[in-house]
Design a protein around this motif. Structure first.
Motif, PDB file in Angstrom:
ATOM      1  N   SER A 181       0.605  -1.122  -0.067  1.00 47.71           N
ATOM      2  CA  SER A 181      -0.105  -0.059   0.221  1.00 47.71           C
ATOM      3  C   SER A 181       0.897   1.222  -0.021  1.00 47.71           C
ATOM      4  CB  SER A 181      -0.944   0.103   1.125  1.00 47.71           C
ATOM      5  OG  SER A 181      -0.160   0.041   2.423  1.00 47.71           O
ATOM      6  N   ASN A 182       2.161   1.226   0.408  1.00 47.67           N
ATOM      7  CA  ASN A 182       2.840   2.466   0.270  1.00 47.67           C
ATOM      8  C   ASN A 182       4.457   2.205  -0.419  1.00 47.67           C
ATOM      9  OD1 ASN A 182       4.302   0.758   2.019  1.00 47.67           O
ATOM     10  ND2 ASN A 182       3.988   1.983   3.955  1.00 47.67           N
ATOM     11  N   SER A 187       3.401  -7.374  -1.187  1.00 46.08           N
ATOM     12  CA  SER A 187       2.852  -7.370   0.120  1.00 46.08           C
ATOM     13  C   SER A 187       2.905  -9.063   0.414  1.00 46.08           C
ATOM     14  CB  SER A 187       1.626  -6.957   0.182  1.00 46.08           C
ATOM     15  OG  SER A 187       0.533  -7.812  -0.873  1.00 46.08           O
TER      16      SER A 187
END
Length: 208
Positions: A181-182, A187
């Protein structure tokens, strides 16, 4: 070269560690062999497992502490080997650990032992005080399944989890997160962290 002909249980190893005495510690969790230790000075091979006093033959991590003792994280607690004294000390949940299944471990700059858990966060052992600090999602971690831990020169602890990387600023007590997400490329599970241009490794690829 050491193979089955020299007494090895198998040819594949997923944990290899060199201690300060020049010994090579080998283990393979998939075949439940305990430890096979090569003494490079005497060219000898010895085996340590449950029959010799370990709590488990499934070794997930090996660390030598500042006192020269060998710490083993296992699927059934922590084993502390003091070769000079000829002793094995076992630390388990009845001694204060959150659980016995431990995935990895490290020693920090202050001599504390960090234990990563299979799904229950991190226990930090302070031998001087005898206290154990527990960290999990209630403390700010985003994922309690810990796969690897490493401390950098600044004292920050980088933690590979099932869903990215957590960074604990020990001095400030602050936790940062890197995942899909960043900006992290994946992930997925992070199983190794190397401080060379910050390389994260997970089972299928390396992310730099």
């Amino acid at each position: 070269i050491y193979t089955r002909e020299q007494g090895f249980s198998g040819d594949y190893r997923n944990r290899v560690f060199a201690d300060s005495k020049g010994q090579i510690w080998n283990t393979q969790t998939q075949i439940n062999i305990g430890l096979e230790i090569i003494d490079q000075r005497t060219k000898t091979l010895k085996h340590i497992g449950r029959d010799q006093g370990l709590s488990s033959n499934n070794i997930s991590g090996i660390v030598e502490d500042q006192k020269g003792r060998i710490w083993l994280s296992t699927f059934n607690g922590v084993n502390v080997l003091d070769e000079k004294a000829g002793t094995i000390r076992i630390i388990k949940n009845e001694n204060g650990l959150i659980q016995n299944g431990i995935s990895c471990l490290m020693e920090d700059h202050e001599g504390n032992i960090w234990l990563g858990m299979f799904g229950k966060g991190i226990d930090i052992l302070n031998e001087k005080s005898g206290k154990i600090l527990h960290l999990d999602s209630s403390s700010g971690l985003q994922n309690n399944k810990i796969r690897t831990m490493k401390q950098n020169e600044n004292g920050d602890v980088w933690i590979g989890t099932e869903s990215g990387v957590e960074i604990i600023n020990v001095k400030e007590g602050r936790i940062s997160h890197f995942n899909g997400s960043n900006g992290l490329n994946t992930s997925s599970r992070v199983t190794r962290i190397v401080f060379d241009k910050l390389i994260f490794r997970h089972p299928r690829k390396v992310i730099a």
